[in-house]
Design an enzyme around this catalytic site. Structure first.
Site, PDB file in Angstrom:
ATOM      1  N   HIS A 144      18.917  14.888  -5.542  1.00 34.43           N
ATOM      2  CA  HIS A 144      18.226  14.279  -4.396  1.00 34.43           C
ATOM      3  C   HIS A 144      19.206  13.580  -3.458  1.00 34.43           C
ATOM      4  O   HIS A 144      18.907  12.545  -2.883  1.00 34.43           O
ATOM      5  CB  HIS A 144      17.198  13.266  -4.922  1.00 34.43           C
ATOM      6  CG  HIS A 144      16.017  13.089  -4.034  1.00 34.43           C
ATOM      7  ND1 HIS A 144      16.098  12.522  -2.788  1.00 34.43           N
ATOM      8  CD2 HIS A 144      14.719  13.409  -4.204  1.00 34.43           C
ATOM      9  CE1 HIS A 144      14.903  12.490  -2.238  1.00 34.43           C
ATOM     10  NE2 HIS A 144      14.051  13.009  -3.073  1.00 34.43           N
ATOM     11  N   VAL A 145      20.366  14.175  -3.256  1.00 35.49           N
ATOM     12  CA  VAL A 145      21.349  13.585  -2.346  1.00 35.49           C
ATOM     13  C   VAL A 145      20.824  13.622  -0.908  1.00 35.49           C
ATOM     14  O   VAL A 145      20.160  14.577  -0.499  1.00 35.49           O
ATOM     15  CB  VAL A 145      22.700  14.340  -2.445  1.00 35.49           C
ATOM     16  CG1 VAL A 145      22.579  15.792  -1.979  1.00 35.49           C
ATOM     17  CG2 VAL A 145      23.800  13.621  -1.690  1.00 35.49           C
ATOM     18  N   TYR A 146      21.071  12.531  -0.181  1.00 40.75           N
ATOM     19  CA  TYR A 146      20.763  12.476   1.260  1.00 40.75           C
ATOM     20  C   TYR A 146      22.091  12.510   2.020  1.00 40.75           C
ATOM     21  O   TYR A 146      22.955  11.657   1.773  1.00 40.75           O
ATOM     22  CB  TYR A 146      20.090  11.155   1.626  1.00 40.75           C
ATOM     23  CG  TYR A 146      18.652  10.967   1.210  1.00 40.75           C
ATOM     24  CD1 TYR A 146      18.310  10.531  -0.072  1.00 40.75           C
ATOM     25  CD2 TYR A 146      17.627  11.168   2.122  1.00 40.75           C
ATOM     26  CE1 TYR A 146      16.975  10.320  -0.428  1.00 40.75           C
ATOM     27  CE2 TYR A 146      16.291  10.942   1.766  1.00 40.75           C
ATOM     28  CZ  TYR A 146      15.990  10.525   0.495  1.00 40.75           C
ATOM     29  OH  TYR A 146      14.669  10.304   0.148  1.00 40.75           O
ATOM     30  N   ARG A 198       6.045  17.279  -6.831  1.00 41.27           N
ATOM     31  CA  ARG A 198       4.768  16.819  -7.392  1.00 41.27           C
ATOM     32  C   ARG A 198       4.121  17.887  -8.285  1.00 41.27           C
ATOM     33  O   ARG A 198       4.224  19.078  -8.001  1.00 41.27           O
ATOM     34  CB  ARG A 198       3.825  16.444  -6.239  1.00 41.27           C
ATOM     35  CG  ARG A 198       4.328  15.231  -5.480  1.00 41.27           C
ATOM     36  CD  ARG A 198       3.541  14.964  -4.212  1.00 41.27           C
ATOM     37  NE  ARG A 198       3.978  13.688  -3.631  1.00 41.27           N
ATOM     38  CZ  ARG A 198       5.054  13.551  -2.843  1.00 41.27           C
ATOM     39  NH1 ARG A 198       5.774  14.611  -2.520  1.00 41.27           N
ATOM     40  NH2 ARG A 198       5.407  12.360  -2.366  1.00 41.27           N
ATOM     41  N   GLU A 223      17.321  19.651  -1.213  1.00 43.98           N
ATOM     42  CA  GLU A 223      16.991  19.662  -2.656  1.00 43.98           C
ATOM     43  C   GLU A 223      16.669  21.086  -3.110  1.00 43.98           C
ATOM     44  O   GLU A 223      15.534  21.557  -2.987  1.00 43.98           O
ATOM     45  CB  GLU A 223      15.792  18.747  -2.919  1.00 43.98           C
ATOM     46  CG  GLU A 223      15.950  17.308  -2.503  1.00 43.98           C
ATOM     47  CD  GLU A 223      14.620  16.601  -2.398  1.00 43.98           C
ATOM     48  OE1 GLU A 223      13.947  16.431  -3.436  1.00 43.98           O
ATOM     49  OE2 GLU A 223      14.242  16.205  -1.272  1.00 43.98           O
ATOM     50  N   HIS A 242       8.488  13.714  -9.270  1.00 47.14           N
ATOM     51  CA  HIS A 242       9.881  13.623  -9.703  1.00 47.14           C
ATOM     52  C   HIS A 242      10.033  13.277 -11.170  1.00 47.14           C
ATOM     53  O   HIS A 242      10.860  12.426 -11.550  1.00 47.14           O
ATOM     54  CB  HIS A 242      10.636  12.636  -8.836  1.00 47.14           C
ATOM     55  CG  HIS A 242      10.855  13.109  -7.422  1.00 47.14           C
ATOM     56  ND1 HIS A 242      10.743  14.421  -7.046  1.00 47.14           N
ATOM     57  CD2 HIS A 242      11.146  12.425  -6.282  1.00 47.14           C
ATOM     58  CE1 HIS A 242      10.968  14.551  -5.755  1.00 47.14           C
ATOM     59  NE2 HIS A 242      11.218  13.342  -5.252  1.00 47.14           N
ATOM     60  N   ASP A 291       9.167  17.309   5.026  1.00 43.97           N
ATOM     61  CA  ASP A 291       9.135  16.930   3.617  1.00 43.97           C
ATOM     62  C   ASP A 291       8.678  18.177   2.870  1.00 43.97           C
ATOM     63  O   ASP A 291       7.871  18.129   1.959  1.00 43.97           O
ATOM     64  CB  ASP A 291       8.161  15.764   3.400  1.00 43.97           C
ATOM     65  CG  ASP A 291       8.228  15.238   1.971  1.00 43.97           C
ATOM     66  OD1 ASP A 291       7.366  14.404   1.604  1.00 43.97           O
ATOM     67  OD2 ASP A 291       9.136  15.663   1.224  1.00 43.97           O
TER      68      ASP A 291
HETATM   69  C1  G6D Z   1       8.487  10.827  -0.688  1.00 39.39           C
HETATM   70  O1  G6D Z   1       7.296  12.866  -0.273  1.00 39.39           O
HETATM   71  C2  G6D Z   1       8.597  12.307  -0.362  1.00 39.39           C
HETATM   72  C3  G6D Z   1       9.373  13.032  -1.440  1.00 39.39           C
HETATM   73  O2  G6D Z   1       9.556  14.394  -1.078  1.00 39.39           O
HETATM   74  C4  G6D Z   1      10.730  12.357  -1.611  1.00 39.39           C
HETATM   75  O3  G6D Z   1      11.449  13.021  -2.631  1.00 39.39           O
HETATM   76  C5  G6D Z   1      10.523  10.901  -1.965  1.00 39.39           C
HETATM   77  O4  G6D Z   1       9.776  10.254  -0.954  1.00 39.39           O
HETATM   78  C6  G6D Z   1      11.869  10.182  -2.095  1.00 39.39           C
HETATM   79  O5  G6D Z   1       7.681  10.658  -1.818  1.00 39.39           O
END
Ligand code: G6D
Length: 349
Positions: free
Chosen positions: A179-181, A80, A313, A105, A251
């Site tokens: 932003h891979v999970y 942000r 990330e 983002h 987060d």
């Molecule tokens: C939410 O706060 C989180 C972010 O960090 C994340 O990247 C996003 O979801 C996918 O906004």
């Protein structure tokens, strides 16, 4: 190294190509030109069962419709930017905001929403997809025309290397990430709470209102944020700390200590025996545990569960342009932005 490609659909009339790199150890990586997004990472478990260990949508249209950020290249700025505003060289800039009064983002048309060009390079030991794009002066409110290359390289040592290069014709900002999970169980319906994390970080950035950094860098010692000796991610979900309660887990940006030769992070899952070691030249890693779905969608017919995956990330500290002591994310003409993160995959019996 084996390389294949296929057209998986169109966005705004442009073909979207997916490339698959396969190494001799049964690991393969697939990434598409939409958002320079990794969409599959197949790896065997300790019994030789090969499964996808990252979150992915059912279709290209789902990525476009829901913008889940799954596996996407995020930029110009990850995270942000307070009020979507910053000053650079005594000039004020107003970005396009897309989360209340702030920018998240990279804005509504961030780099994850673009169709990138791609070139393949392959040898016996590795294969790379070189994604390139040009972000126009003024896009999402950012000054300068930015030329970006993101390279995904799969090696025979079971590494996925993510490398960034960028140049600009005017002073601007650049702080990208992927932003891979990960869900190393291979089953997106199993929460990652039993995954183990070992994280070489003694300091995390506190979140204030609207999940913006408060500007405070807090010691992890004695809190659920101290994973220097390892621990199960369930610790974060127990939320016995104001900061984990605030977002139902992590987060948060974690400042990395970078002890020579040691991984900056190790994520592992005992049942499958899979692990991923992360090495980066970046100051920090933002860890998000999919605490809440960003939109309503299903995968394989089921709504995505809370804690379905965990991001690693790597980036500079978020909102650095507005936060004293968070580092320098400016990029100027004549400079070349360079960053690299390596995810190394292993299986233990
Ligand atoms: C939410 O706060 C989180 C972010 O960090 C994340 O990247 C996003 O979801 C996918 O906004």
């Amino acid at each position: 190294m084996k390389v294949s490609e296929t057209i998986i659909g169109q966005v705004n009339g442009t073909d979207i190509t997916a490339y698959t790199l396969t190494n001799p150890n049964g690991i393969s990586l697939t990434a598409m030109t939409y958002g320079a997004t990794i969409t599959e990472l197949l790896m065997p478990d300790k019994n030789g069962k090969t499964e996808n260990v990252i979150l992915a949508m059912d279709s290209l249209d789902d990525y476009v419709t829901h913008r889940p950020y799954y596996g996407a290249t995020i930029g110009r700025i990850a995270g942000r930017i307070t009020k979507g505003a910053f000053a650079l060289d005594d000039k004020s800039h107003q970005l396009v905001v897309n989360e209340g009064a702030n920018q998240l983002h990279g804005g509504p048309a961030g780099l994850d929403t673009r169709v990138w060009d791609a070139e393949i390079q392959a040898s016996a030991d590795e294969a790379s997809i070189h994604f390139t794009t040009t972000d126009a002066d003024g896009a999402n409110g950012y000054p300068g025309t930015l030329s970006v290359t993101v390279s995904y390289t799969l090696t025979t040592d079971n590494e996925w290397k993510v490398t960034y290069r960028a140049t600009t014709d005017q002073a601007t900002l650049f702080n990208p990430t992927n932003h891979v999970y990960f869900n190393l169980s291979g089953d997106i319906n199993k929460p990652i709470l039993q995954h183990e994390l070992q994280l070489n970080s003694a300091v995390f950035a506190e979140l204030g209102d609207e999940n913006l950094p408060s500007g405070a860098l807090l010691p992890a010692e004695g809190t659920p944020f101290d994973f220097r000796n390892g621990g199960k991610l369930a610790i974060a979900a127990e939320q016995n700390h104001p900061q984990t309660q605030k977002v139902a887990g992590f987060d948060h940006p974690f400042l990395l200590q970078h002890d020579d030769g040691k991984p900056d992070a190790i994520l592992s899952e005992a049942e499958s025996g899979r692990s991923v070691k992360m090495y980066t030249d970046q100051d920090c890693v933002v860890i998000y545990m999919h605490n809440a779905a960003i939109d309503k969608y299903t995968i394989a017919g089921k709504p995505v569960i809370q804690y379905a995956g965990i991001t690693l990330e790597t980036q500079a500290l978020p909102d650095a342009i507005n936060q004293e002591g968070f580092g320098d994310i400016t990029l100027r003409p004549g400079e070349v932005y360079a960053a690299e993160t390596i995810y190394k995959f292993e299986v233990q019996d």
